[in-house]
Design a protein around this motif. Structure first.
Motif, short mmCIF file in Angstrom:
data_model
loop_
_atom_site.label_atom_id
_atom_site.label_comp_id
_atom_site.label_asym_id
_atom_site.label_seq_id
_atom_site.Cartn_x
_atom_site.Cartn_y
_atom_site.Cartn_z
N LEU A 168 9.95 -0.18 12.57
CA LEU A 168 9.71 -0.75 11.25
C LEU A 168 8.25 -0.51 10.90
O LEU A 168 7.44 -0.13 11.76
CB LEU A 168 10.04 -2.25 11.21
CG LEU A 168 9.24 -3.18 12.10
CD1 LEU A 168 8.09 -3.84 11.34
CD2 LEU A 168 10.13 -4.26 12.69
N ARG A 169 7.93 -0.73 9.65
CA ARG A 169 6.55 -0.56 9.18
C ARG A 169 6.10 -1.86 8.52
O ARG A 169 6.82 -2.46 7.73
CB ARG A 169 6.46 0.60 8.19
CG ARG A 169 5.11 0.70 7.46
CD ARG A 169 5.12 1.87 6.51
NE ARG A 169 4.06 1.78 5.51
CZ ARG A 169 3.32 2.80 5.11
NH1 ARG A 169 3.50 3.99 5.63
NH2 ARG A 169 2.40 2.64 4.18
N TRP A 170 4.90 -2.28 8.87
CA TRP A 170 4.25 -3.44 8.25
C TRP A 170 2.96 -2.94 7.62
O TRP A 170 2.24 -2.12 8.20
CB TRP A 170 3.95 -4.48 9.31
CG TRP A 170 3.17 -5.69 8.88
CD1 TRP A 170 3.67 -6.90 8.56
CD2 TRP A 170 1.74 -5.81 8.76
NE1 TRP A 170 2.66 -7.79 8.24
CE2 TRP A 170 1.46 -7.12 8.35
CE3 TRP A 170 0.67 -4.93 8.95
CZ2 TRP A 170 0.16 -7.60 8.14
CZ3 TRP A 170 -0.62 -5.39 8.73
CH2 TRP A 170 -0.87 -6.71 8.34
N ASP A 171 2.65 -3.44 6.42
CA ASP A 171 1.35 -3.10 5.84
C ASP A 171 0.78 -4.29 5.10
O ASP A 171 1.51 -5.21 4.69
CB ASP A 171 1.43 -1.85 4.95
CG ASP A 171 2.30 -2.03 3.72
OD1 ASP A 171 2.02 -2.92 2.90
OD2 ASP A 171 3.28 -1.28 3.58
N ALA A 172 -0.52 -4.29 4.97
CA ALA A 172 -1.25 -5.33 4.26
C ALA A 172 -2.01 -4.69 3.12
O ALA A 172 -2.68 -3.67 3.29
CB ALA A 172 -2.21 -6.05 5.19
N ALA A 173 -1.90 -5.30 1.94
CA ALA A 173 -2.57 -4.77 0.75
C ALA A 173 -3.25 -5.92 0.02
O ALA A 173 -2.86 -7.08 0.14
CB ALA A 173 -1.57 -4.08 -0.17
N ALA A 174 -4.29 -5.60 -0.73
CA ALA A 174 -5.04 -6.60 -1.48
C ALA A 174 -5.12 -6.19 -2.94
O ALA A 174 -5.16 -5.00 -3.28
CB ALA A 174 -6.44 -6.76 -0.89
N SER A 175 -5.14 -7.21 -3.80
CA SER A 175 -5.26 -6.98 -5.24
C SER A 175 -6.31 -7.92 -5.81
O SER A 175 -6.26 -9.14 -5.57
CB SER A 175 -3.92 -7.21 -5.93
OG SER A 175 -4.06 -7.14 -7.34
N GLY A 176 -7.23 -7.37 -6.58
CA GLY A 176 -8.24 -8.19 -7.24
C GLY A 176 -7.94 -8.43 -8.70
O GLY A 176 -8.76 -9.03 -9.41
#
Length: 360
Positions: A168-176
């Motif tokens: 599986l793939r996990w990712d973390a992203a941020a939004s301002g």
């Protein structure tokens, strides 16, 4: 600013922590047959097991588009409290840091969302983070709001995707900008660890102390394995076992309690949050498998934490107390109040002594 801060940036600041390391849980959390009535509470079943993880990062506050391989880690995921919750333990010997973390997650049917609590402590700065989210269209998305290292609002998203039996793939992203645009800064690629092969942990896992300030030792009086008799809400009695231990390099205390051989279970993780100058805990049990936040203090060998949980439109006050009664005798009392603490009902009372024949 350290390379760690540049790489992780708002992701750790906003979430306050992350997922978990494979030191053994407070007690083997392999639960008896799942008892959760809501089938959605099993949506994380795909994640149960041992995993090898490859990490990639890129600079969160940079125009550099490149991804950097930042090392390997391992993850262990187990069901807890009758399969109504999931405990992940994570350890990574990354190129920029040696990291340990944990997560607990459970499905709240009233909110129709997953509730996630995460603890990935920086040295002497343990703080819980929380996320909410759901699965849909073959992926899971979980969100939290926070402030980045520059004091700006940031929305953080953790995503599970490309889910298969062995990967599986996990990712973390941020939004301002409130989710209009996203920048992914961390990717974990999970591969299921071969069955029957032990996970090899770095030597530092058992020796590195990340939290050693005085308050972190206040629960010393209850660490270890315990056994005794519990009186339940209906007045019946049953044998009870409790295992309490430090985890995450001394940055948290983890409890796993079983009554009647597993007919009733509870799990609790707590740490001393220096920002609020109090012990903060998250717990769940078989009959109330939603995350309950408690807060309180320790006075000598007497600890009391109070919090709440939602029951429909009602807020139920929850109180847990540990008391050292005399040599080799500890009492635990779990109570709830539906009227703001005016009257209380006992959920469980237990008298415990050190286990005579602790499990190896």
């Amino acid at each position: 600013m350290s390379r760690t801060a540049r790489l992780l940036g708002p992701l750790l600041v906003a979430a306050g922590a992350l997922v978990t390391p494979p030191d053994a849980p407070a007690q083997d959390p392999e639960s008896p047959a799942a008892t959760c009535p809501d089938v959605r509470a099993r949506e994380f079943d795909f994640w149960v097991g041992d995993w090898d993880v490859l990490n990639r990062h890129r600079q969160p506050d940079s125009d550099d588009p490149r991804w950097y391989n930042t090392g390997a880690s391992t993850s262990r995921v187990r069901p807890i409290v009758g399969g109504c919750g999931f405990l992940e333990q994570w350890v990574g010997d990354l190129t920029f840091d040696q990291i340990r973390g944990m997560s607990v997650r459970t499905f709240d049917p009233a909110l129709e969302q997953w509730q996630i609590v995460i603890l990935w402590p920086s040295p002497n700065q343990p703080t819980f983070g929380t996320l909410e989210g759901s699965f849909g269209h073959g992926r899971g998305e979980f969100y939290t709001e926070g402030i980045d290292q520059h004091g700006r609002p940031v929305l953080t998203r953790f995503t599970f995707a490309d889910i298969a039996p062995d990967r599986l793939r996990w990712d973390a992203a941020a939004s301002g900008d409130s989710g209009i645009t996203w920048r992914t800064n961390w990717i974990m690629e999970f591969s299921r660890h071969p069955a029957g092969e032990s996970i090899v942990r770095p030597a530092w896992v058992d020796t590195t102390v990340r939290c050693d300030f005085p308050q972190m030792f206040e629960f010393e009086f209850m660490l270890g394995a315990w056994e005794g008799t519990a009186t339940l809400q209906n007045g019946s009695e049953a044998p009870v076992t409790l295992v309490s231990k430090r985890t995450l390099g001394g940055c948290a205390v983890e409890d796993h309690m079983r009554v009647g051989g597993g007919s009733w279970e509870s799990y609790e993780i707590r740490t001393f949050d220096q920002a609020v100058r109090a012990w903060v805990a998250y717990r769940l049990d078989t009959t109330r498998p939603v995350l309950q936040r408690l807060e309180g203090s320790v006075q000598g060998a007497d600890a009391q934490l109070v919090g709440s949980r939602q029951d429909g439109e009602d807020e139920i006050v929850v109180m847990g107390r540990w008391e050292w009664v005399r040599d080799s005798l500890m009492r635990y009392d779990l109570r709830e109040s539906a009227d703001g603490g005016t009257t209380w009902s006992s959920i469980l009372e237990a008298e415990l002594i050190p286990t005579r024949n602790p499990e190896p």
